[in-house]
Design an enzyme around this catalytic site. Structure first.
Site, short mmCIF file in Angstrom:
data_model
loop_
_atom_site.label_atom_id
_atom_site.label_comp_id
_atom_site.label_asym_id
_atom_site.label_seq_id
_atom_site.Cartn_x
_atom_site.Cartn_y
_atom_site.Cartn_z
N VAL A 216 0.83 -1.20 0.00
CA VAL A 216 0.00 0.00 0.00
C VAL A 216 0.87 1.25 0.00
O VAL A 216 0.62 2.21 -0.74
CB VAL A 216 -0.96 -0.03 1.20
N TYR A 217 1.91 1.26 0.83
CA TYR A 217 2.85 2.39 0.83
C TYR A 217 3.54 2.49 -0.53
O TYR A 217 3.64 3.59 -1.10
CB TYR A 217 3.89 2.20 1.92
N ALA A 218 4.00 1.36 -1.06
CA ALA A 218 4.68 1.37 -2.35
C ALA A 218 3.78 1.91 -3.45
O ALA A 218 4.25 2.59 -4.38
CB ALA A 218 5.16 -0.04 -2.70
N ALA A 219 2.47 1.63 -3.33
CA ALA A 219 1.53 2.12 -4.34
C ALA A 219 1.48 3.64 -4.37
O ALA A 219 1.36 4.25 -5.44
CB ALA A 219 0.14 1.55 -4.07
N THR A 220 1.58 4.28 -3.20
CA THR A 220 1.57 5.75 -3.19
C THR A 220 2.80 6.30 -3.89
O THR A 220 2.73 7.30 -4.61
CB THR A 220 1.49 6.31 -1.75
#
Length: 237
Positions: free
Chosen positions: A153-157
């Site tokens: 989820v962090y990587a997606a941002t």
């Protein structure tokens, strides 16, 4: 770009990579505007810079607040009459598997990691156009290029920020506004400790790997990016 006497805004400048970058750019003769939420911390840092005869101002700013972001840019522009470099460094992580990540926490980091940089760019671009161009460095993360459990989820941002950078680079080329994306690896700062975590998420086991980079090492690469203006700046090249 020659850094001497350039006006540089650095977000997330109260600690970690942002503070290390502010110190390094100040040493190189830049005029630094430090932005972060902690007014007391920023003023302490600015006093330190002034004692070293380096030019800096503190701009307390919540990078989740569009009005505050616009006020930050306007304040720096009024002070110096131009802004040469924007370093979009403010960010936060959230840990957890996609199946159980807290959606409200995800919204928080979307606001900070994606919407904040966009709003800063939107506030900055007219000022840079007025002055014939400028450089924007968006600090991403190498995990945006990877698929790792627990950080998707962090990587997606950060992956979203990568695409924004790539598109803006093409859109703004005719205005002489250049965009560089910086890709730090694991860094020895409090970034991980300050990440949002679902209280129901079981702790993930520690993984062995290379030693983390220091904040100062990342700052050196950001300085290199400012000087050479590559499209993408990695730690190992």
């Amino acid at each position: 770009m020659d850094i001497q006497d350039k006006v540089v805004i650095i977000t997330g400048a109260s600690g970690g990579i942002g503070l290390a970058t502010a110190r390094l750019f100040a040493q190189e003769g830049a005029k630094i505007a430090l932005a972060a939420r902690s007014a007391d911390t920023l003023h302490t840092i600015v006093n330190e810079f002034h004692e070293q005869h380096r030019e800096a101002i503190a701009i307390p700013t919540d990078m989740r607040n569009k009005v505050a972001i616009e006020a930050m840019v306007d304040s720096v522009f009024q002070q110096y009459g131009r802004i040469d470099i924007l370093i979009n460094n403010a960010g936060q992580a959230v840990s957890g598997n996609v199946s159980d990540v807290d959606i409200d926490q995800f919204r928080q980091i979307l606001e900070l990691n994606v919407l904040g940089p966009i709003e800063a760019m939107q506030a900055m671009i007219p000022k840079m156009r007025q002055n014939g161009g400028g450089l924007i460095i968006n600090v991403s993360a190498i995990v945006s290029k990877m698929s790792l459990p627990g950080v998707g989820v962090y990587a997606a941002t950060k992956a979203a920020l990568n695409k924004i950078s790539d598109s803006a680079r093409e859109e703004l080329a005719s205005d002489n506004i250049r965009i560089t994306t910086m890709f730090p690896r694991k860094t020895a700062t409090n970034f991980g400790k300050n990440s949002l975590t679902n209280i129901n998420q079981a702790p993930r086991p520690a993984h062995s790997g290379p030693e983390p980079d220091s904040a100062e090492a990342v700052a050196q690469k950001i300085l290199e990016a400012a000087r050479n203006e590559p499209h993408d700046q990695y730690m190992d090249r």
